[in-house]
Design a protein around this motif. Structure first.
Motif, mmCIF file in Angstrom:
data_model
loop_
_atom_site.group_PDB
_atom_site.id
_atom_site.type_symbol
_atom_site.label_atom_id
_atom_site.label_comp_id
_atom_site.label_asym_id
_atom_site.label_seq_id
_atom_site.Cartn_x
_atom_site.Cartn_y
_atom_site.Cartn_z
ATOM 1 N N TYR A 80 -25.491 -6.512 -2.345
ATOM 2 C CA TYR A 80 -24.915 -6.112 -3.626
ATOM 3 C C TYR A 80 -24.186 -7.299 -4.255
ATOM 4 O O TYR A 80 -23.360 -7.937 -3.595
ATOM 5 C CB TYR A 80 -23.955 -4.934 -3.430
ATOM 6 C CG TYR A 80 -23.016 -4.730 -4.595
ATOM 7 C CD1 TYR A 80 -23.485 -4.245 -5.806
ATOM 8 C CD2 TYR A 80 -21.670 -5.081 -4.492
ATOM 9 C CE1 TYR A 80 -22.634 -4.102 -6.889
ATOM 10 C CE2 TYR A 80 -20.811 -4.938 -5.565
ATOM 11 C CZ TYR A 80 -21.300 -4.449 -6.766
ATOM 12 O OH TYR A 80 -20.458 -4.321 -7.842
ATOM 13 N N SER A 81 -24.499 -7.607 -5.518
ATOM 14 C CA SER A 81 -23.838 -8.675 -6.274
ATOM 15 C C SER A 81 -23.941 -9.989 -5.493
ATOM 16 O O SER A 81 -25.039 -10.418 -5.151
ATOM 17 C CB SER A 81 -22.394 -8.269 -6.571
ATOM 18 O OG SER A 81 -21.802 -9.124 -7.519
ATOM 19 N N LEU A 82 -22.826 -10.645 -5.184
ATOM 20 C CA LEU A 82 -22.869 -11.878 -4.398
ATOM 21 C C LEU A 82 -23.547 -11.643 -3.051
ATOM 22 O O LEU A 82 -24.187 -12.546 -2.499
ATOM 23 C CB LEU A 82 -21.456 -12.427 -4.186
ATOM 24 C CG LEU A 82 -21.323 -13.646 -3.282
ATOM 25 C CD1 LEU A 82 -22.012 -14.865 -3.883
ATOM 26 C CD2 LEU A 82 -19.859 -13.943 -2.982
ATOM 27 N N GLY A 83 -23.431 -10.431 -2.531
ATOM 28 C CA GLY A 83 -24.106 -10.099 -1.282
ATOM 29 C C GLY A 83 -25.610 -10.222 -1.384
ATOM 30 O O GLY A 83 -26.295 -10.415 -0.369
ATOM 31 N N GLY A 84 -26.146 -10.106 -2.602
ATOM 32 C CA GLY A 84 -27.568 -10.353 -2.788
ATOM 33 C C GLY A 84 -27.921 -11.791 -2.484
ATOM 34 O O GLY A 84 -28.985 -12.085 -1.912
ATOM 35 N N ALA A 139 -30.546 -14.792 -9.209
ATOM 36 C CA ALA A 139 -31.114 -15.944 -8.513
ATOM 37 C C ALA A 139 -30.300 -17.206 -8.784
ATOM 38 O O ALA A 139 -30.217 -18.097 -7.944
ATOM 39 C CB ALA A 139 -32.560 -16.156 -8.937
ATOM 40 N N ARG A 140 -29.737 -17.279 -9.973
ATOM 41 C CA ARG A 140 -28.888 -18.422 -10.336
ATOM 42 C C ARG A 140 -27.745 -17.910 -11.205
ATOM 43 O O ARG A 140 -27.872 -16.898 -11.905
ATOM 44 C CB ARG A 140 -29.690 -19.477 -11.107
ATOM 45 C CG ARG A 140 -30.276 -18.961 -12.394
ATOM 46 C CD ARG A 140 -31.079 -19.991 -13.165
ATOM 47 N NE ARG A 140 -31.553 -19.401 -14.418
ATOM 48 C CZ ARG A 140 -30.859 -19.388 -15.554
ATOM 49 N NH1 ARG A 140 -29.664 -19.960 -15.608
ATOM 50 N NH2 ARG A 140 -31.350 -18.819 -16.640
ATOM 51 N N ALA A 141 -26.629 -18.612 -11.169
ATOM 52 C CA ALA A 141 -25.447 -18.120 -11.875
ATOM 53 C C ALA A 141 -25.583 -18.244 -13.386
ATOM 54 O O ALA A 141 -25.191 -17.352 -14.129
ATOM 55 C CB ALA A 141 -24.208 -18.877 -11.395
ATOM 56 N N LEU A 156 -18.448 -19.262 -4.358
ATOM 57 C CA LEU A 156 -19.869 -19.327 -4.010
ATOM 58 C C LEU A 156 -20.780 -19.062 -5.207
ATOM 59 O O LEU A 156 -21.967 -19.388 -5.166
ATOM 60 C CB LEU A 156 -20.183 -18.311 -2.905
ATOM 61 C CG LEU A 156 -19.617 -18.632 -1.520
ATOM 62 C CD1 LEU A 156 -19.791 -17.442 -0.592
ATOM 63 C CD2 LEU A 156 -20.286 -19.862 -0.933
ATOM 64 N N ILE A 157 -20.237 -18.468 -6.257
ATOM 65 C CA ILE A 157 -21.043 -18.173 -7.450
ATOM 66 C C ILE A 157 -21.284 -19.435 -8.274
ATOM 67 O O ILE A 157 -22.355 -19.620 -8.857
ATOM 68 C CB ILE A 157 -20.363 -17.101 -8.316
ATOM 69 C CG1 ILE A 157 -20.340 -15.758 -7.566
ATOM 70 C CG2 ILE A 157 -21.059 -16.959 -9.670
ATOM 71 C CD1 ILE A 157 -19.602 -14.673 -8.298
ATOM 72 N N LYS A 158 -20.300 -20.310 -8.326
ATOM 73 C CA LYS A 158 -20.374 -21.473 -9.199
ATOM 74 C C LYS A 158 -21.564 -22.357 -8.832
ATOM 75 O O LYS A 158 -21.667 -22.845 -7.715
ATOM 76 C CB LYS A 158 -19.079 -22.279 -9.109
ATOM 77 C CG LYS A 158 -17.834 -21.505 -9.548
ATOM 78 C CD LYS A 158 -16.590 -22.361 -9.402
ATOM 79 C CE LYS A 158 -15.343 -21.592 -9.763
ATOM 80 N NZ LYS A 158 -14.125 -22.436 -9.625
ATOM 81 N N GLY A 159 -22.448 -22.543 -9.776
ATOM 82 C CA GLY A 159 -23.612 -23.381 -9.536
ATOM 83 C C GLY A 159 -24.639 -22.781 -8.604
ATOM 84 O O GLY A 159 -25.570 -23.479 -8.179
ATOM 85 N N ALA A 160 -24.498 -21.493 -8.267
ATOM 86 C CA ALA A 160 -25.443 -20.861 -7.348
ATOM 87 C C ALA A 160 -26.863 -20.916 -7.899
ATOM 88 O O ALA A 160 -27.096 -20.642 -9.076
ATOM 89 C CB ALA A 160 -25.038 -19.409 -7.097
ATOM 90 N N ASP A 161 -27.814 -21.259 -7.039
ATOM 91 C CA ASP A 161 -29.222 -21.288 -7.426
ATOM 92 C C ASP A 161 -30.053 -21.016 -6.168
ATOM 93 O O ASP A 161 -30.199 -21.873 -5.305
ATOM 94 C CB ASP A 161 -29.596 -22.633 -8.033
ATOM 95 C CG ASP A 161 -30.984 -22.618 -8.673
ATOM 96 O OD1 ASP A 161 -31.810 -21.782 -8.267
ATOM 97 O OD2 ASP A 161 -31.231 -23.439 -9.570
ATOM 98 N N LEU A 171 -34.305 -12.624 -11.553
ATOM 99 C CA LEU A 171 -34.377 -12.538 -10.093
ATOM 100 C C LEU A 171 -35.633 -11.789 -9.668
ATOM 101 O O LEU A 171 -36.377 -12.247 -8.782
ATOM 102 C CB LEU A 171 -33.137 -11.833 -9.554
ATOM 103 C CG LEU A 171 -33.185 -11.379 -8.094
ATOM 104 C CD1 LEU A 171 -33.315 -12.569 -7.151
ATOM 105 C CD2 LEU A 171 -31.968 -10.544 -7.745
ATOM 106 N N ALA A 172 -35.887 -10.648 -10.285
ATOM 107 C CA ALA A 172 -37.070 -9.858 -9.926
ATOM 108 C C ALA A 172 -38.355 -10.643 -10.179
ATOM 109 O O ALA A 172 -39.296 -10.601 -9.380
ATOM 110 C CB ALA A 172 -37.076 -8.552 -10.709
ATOM 111 N N ASP A 173 -38.390 -11.380 -11.284
ATOM 112 C CA ASP A 173 -39.577 -12.173 -11.613
ATOM 113 C C ASP A 173 -39.774 -13.335 -10.647
ATOM 114 O O ASP A 173 -40.913 -13.787 -10.434
ATOM 115 C CB ASP A 173 -39.469 -12.712 -13.040
ATOM 116 C CG ASP A 173 -39.571 -11.625 -14.100
ATOM 117 O OD1 ASP A 173 -40.090 -10.536 -13.778
ATOM 118 O OD2 ASP A 173 -39.113 -11.862 -15.235
#
Length: 263
Positions: A94-98, A122-124, A190-195, A226-228
């Motif tokens: 869920y959310s970041l847990g994804g 998939a990315r922030a 962990l969200i910042k710059g997440a890819d 993300l789904a795509d």
């Protein structure tokens, strides 16, 4: 096959009374297993052997003295599965847990049977990155009141928010402020710059992406992206804000269970 990163075990939530197949729970930033999945835990535990861990600084896990890493969070979930005798498992993020679930699936492909990703990305991107900046700054200042006022209209759908009386809204803000865990800002870093797009390309298991269509925190476009980006993923929409466990828990549980039963 990856090797586990040495670190003190995180606090675990375990529900194995059904004796069903394994299901790992990866909670969101600023949440915990109980706060994010408590509303649907009985439904999940009726059919699955459920295991989750609280990230450092929330639930029963002390705050870490070092920056958090997705690899370590995923490794801790796998270590909890090992401790409970679960060799293979589905993962619900869920959310970041994804993000944690995606990284775990990429690192342990031989153990993951399915993925369910809700209200995640998939990315922030720029918008979510800016939200994370302010969230992190308010958490670092210990300003839980301002953080609660910032997050409440992002987390709830406009319909739910506007249905509250002024008194109910103030009580909700107070309760939100009181529930923000000490590790909230650490999680959001962990969200910042997440890819995670490179991780997604390596995943080859049945997957369901559940988009929260009235989400003010994680934009719907990012959830659809993300789904795509996840090969072969199924896609479903839930008309809720960022908190499906608060606004539509029964529908959320039904989507999760229906998908996992079909595997």
């Amino acid at each position: 096959m990856s090797t586990l990163t040495p670190v003190a075990p995180y606090a675990r939530t375990v529900r194995k009374e059904s004796g069903g197949p394994g299901l790992l729970l990866a909670h969101g930033g600023g949440g915990s297993v109980e706060s994010n999945f408590g509303a649907i835990l009985d439904d999940l535990a009726a059919a699955y052997s459920v295991v989750g861990v609280d990230y450092p600084g929330t639930g029963g896990t002390p705050r870490a003295g070092v920056p958090l890493e997705l690899n370590v969070l995923g490794d801790q979930l796998v270590a909890a599965a090992d401790a409970e005798g679960l060799e293979r498992f589905a993962v619900l993020g869920y959310s970041l847990g994804g993000n944690v679930a995606i990284r775990l699936a990429a690192r342990y492909p031989e153990r993951v049977t399915a993925l369910v990703l809700t209200a995640t990305f998939a990315r922030a991107g720029n918008r979510l990155g800016l939200v994370a900046d302010l969230w992190s700054a308010l958490a670092a200042r210990g300003d839980s009141g301002s953080l609660a006022r910032f997050l409440t209209p992002l987390a709830l759908s406009a319909r739910t928010l506007e249905a509250l009386s002024p008194e109910e809204l103030e009580e909700l803000v107070r309760a939100t402020a009181a529930s923000i865990p000490p590790g909230s800002g650490d999680h959001v870093e962990l969200i910042k710059g997440a890819d995670l797009r490179a991780d997604l390309a390596r995943i080859d298991v049945p997957a369901l992406v559940i988009a929260t269509t009235e989400d003010g925190l994680v934009p719907l476009d990012l959830q659809r992206e993300l789904a795509d980006s996840l090969p072969g993923a199924q896609y479903a929409e839930l008309p809720t804000g960022h908190l499906p466990f608060a606004e539509r828990p029964a529908e959320w549980a039904a989507l999760i269970s229906g998908f996992l039963r079909s595997r």
